[in-house]
Write an enzyme that holds these catalytic residues in place. Sequence first.
Site, mmCIF file in Angstrom:
data_model
loop_
_atom_site.group_PDB
_atom_site.id
_atom_site.type_symbol
_atom_site.label_atom_id
_atom_site.label_comp_id
_atom_site.label_asym_id
_atom_site.label_seq_id
_atom_site.Cartn_x
_atom_site.Cartn_y
_atom_site.Cartn_z
ATOM 1 C CG HIS B 219 -2.194 -0.724 1.031
ATOM 2 N ND1 HIS B 219 -2.120 -2.373 0.589
ATOM 3 C CD2 HIS B 219 -3.638 -0.591 1.089
ATOM 4 C CE1 HIS B 219 -3.303 -2.714 0.513
ATOM 5 N NE2 HIS B 219 -4.286 -1.757 0.536
ATOM 6 C CB SER B 223 -1.972 -2.618 -6.995
ATOM 7 O OG SER B 223 -2.620 -2.814 -5.706
ATOM 8 C CE LYS B 247 -10.562 -8.558 -13.241
ATOM 9 N NZ LYS B 247 -9.779 -7.629 -14.142
ATOM 10 C CG ASP B 248 -10.016 -9.473 -5.886
ATOM 11 O OD1 ASP B 248 -9.709 -9.888 -6.837
ATOM 12 O OD2 ASP B 248 -9.690 -8.745 -4.851
ATOM 13 C CD GLU B 291 1.120 -33.844 -1.263
ATOM 14 O OE1 GLU B 291 1.137 -34.778 -1.776
ATOM 15 O OE2 GLU B 291 0.191 -33.243 -0.842
#
Lengths: 280, 421
Positions: B219, B223, B247-248, B291
Amino acid sequence: MVRPIAFLAGLGFVFVLLFSLVTGAVAYISEPPAKTAEHEFHLHPKEVSFASDGPLGKFDRQQLQRGFQVYKEVCSACHSLHQVAFRDLKDLGFTDAEVKAIAKNWATEVPSINPETGEPATRKGTPADKIPAPYANEVAARAANNNALPPDLSLMAKARHDGGAYIYSLLTGYQDQPAELLKHFPDAKTPASLHYNPYFANLNLAMPPPLAADGQVTYADGTKSTVDQMAKDVSAFLIWTAEPKLEKRHATGIAVLGFLLIATILAYLSYRNIWAGIKH
Amino acid sequence: MSFPWANHYAPKHPLMKWIDDRLPLPRLVYNAVGAGYPVPRNLNYFWNFGVLSGAALAIQIVTGIVLAMHYAANGLVAFDSVEHIMRDVNSGWMLRYAHANGASFFFIVVYLHIFRGLFYGSYKAPREMVWLLGLVIFLLMMATAFMGYVLPWGQMSFWGAKVITGLFGAIPVVGTPIQTWLLGGFAPDNAALNRFFSLHYLLPFVIAGVIILHIWALHIPGSSNPTGIDVKGPQDTVPFHPYYTAKDGFGLGVFLILYCAVLFFAPNAMGHPDNYIAANPLSTPAHIVPEWYFWPFYAILRAFTVDFILPAKLWGVIAMFGSIILLFFLPWLDKSPVRSGNYRPAFKKFFWLLVIDVLILGYCGGSPAEEPYVMISQLAAAYYFAHFLIILPIVSRMERPLPLPNSITEAVLEKHGNAAA
């Protein structure tokens, strides 16, 4: 300063890797690794389908009961099923009374203690008990089986790749050792105490063919008990013991995906609505 | 926060005002993920993966806490306690599959998040700290996932623990004592299982803490965006809420659909069958593999097969850890002033080569340690190191970037081919 050091470190890693590569390549060409009988003759499981396959799969309860009968009359002589309790058998469609009778009449009794003296003892099974193992412990199991240990079957269908098909293939896959194999790998001749089975990882299995003849089990529902049928039924049963919640999982999954699909469409529409008029 | 035109928090409800005057938590949330945070208007779907990673962590913490209520971290009963969860705990099968596949999906979204950062130059000034904290989170995730995989105490749990802690044994002189100290014994046993459980419960909260720092650091400059150019004015940004929350929300829906499809219809597809066999120190599995999300690193570890000054195993360990450590230096290795790969033609080609290279490494890491996989992983590992340590610094100096748009808004309008804002 970072970049020259990184450059040298990079050259170092690349050099050692390429050096390893060349060394390995030279060794590979000058002495190609010997082929093994396992590598050449091991087979992947046969194609076989079960009612529980696929996202909408459900168990065939008749088949599970037949498979249970095969386990009870054949497999359970040597193999335990220690994750499964008698009460779980209600899932196969048995009634409470039937489950109670199965538990009570099981060939092996449940380890216990004498309530008077505290001495080790056994008692009749109850629906709350896990299915008792045929041998008291690993030493006893090995002693009775030429030092081989019959594995627990509860999770077998998940503990092998393509587990259901693997169990079916193994049970129906016993055969004479191919002449081709003996010709190329004379050292790989199956020892007298073992049995050749190309579906087993190292080709030689201590377990003698457990399903030897048609009609070995007399099915309560009148289905013809060919070796193939018995193998398929017991495989289906072991798919159930490995994943008893499969039907619930499928049903829940359909509902969850349906919900998420609607929620996501709504989320998309609200996203489009909020962004309407904003070029991005 | 960082831009003068950011919306200011003005509580509407008297209660919110009362709280905000005494503890400015509502203000903090408003500025962090609310309307108070201006975000470039041109983010594409690759910018969804940060939020999705956070969602995956939340899923892991919630399912993990409930699983811990039923799990017993004791070598004698751990395996059976997991089966107890699968069979006898109400919806226990769903919790366990959600947690096991949640780990895989956590890594899927984090890898996409990392590669997003690599392509768009999100690691560059002024966002170096965001990148570094992200790598710390990645390392913590790897430790957490590794220890979590040990807990079911199956064959791969046990042998994976043995191999990975054995890596510390490659350190000269002090290696073996360190390995014994880490395990609390000479081989993985109850002591190791207990401490792994304890740390597996602790580390996710440490991750959550570092995520707060990660977002805080983000912040300060705000972004990044697909053009890589700086925000010039209010016309370049939209408030995080409602634009990016919406959107998220959509992205989260798509993520959950894919996750639940695997969870409910192929829950064991990303696991190894051997982990349904209880741990047995006397029986080594034919192929010990970790994994899938560790496969690329496992391939690098196994690519070093020749003793060259140092033992091959030590080379492998240095290279495996080095392959992650070098990412910490990335902001100073790639000095190109242009951030976004879209405007860097040479970088772009090498970037896609890297993506293919890592996929190849992953494939080799999951395959048995035989030819041709070893030779392929040697080539692929060599490219991996060359890419970051040699190629990127050179490319960033030699390359002639494409002309950059003057502003984010200009780029957006150009894409839409008209001048109406």
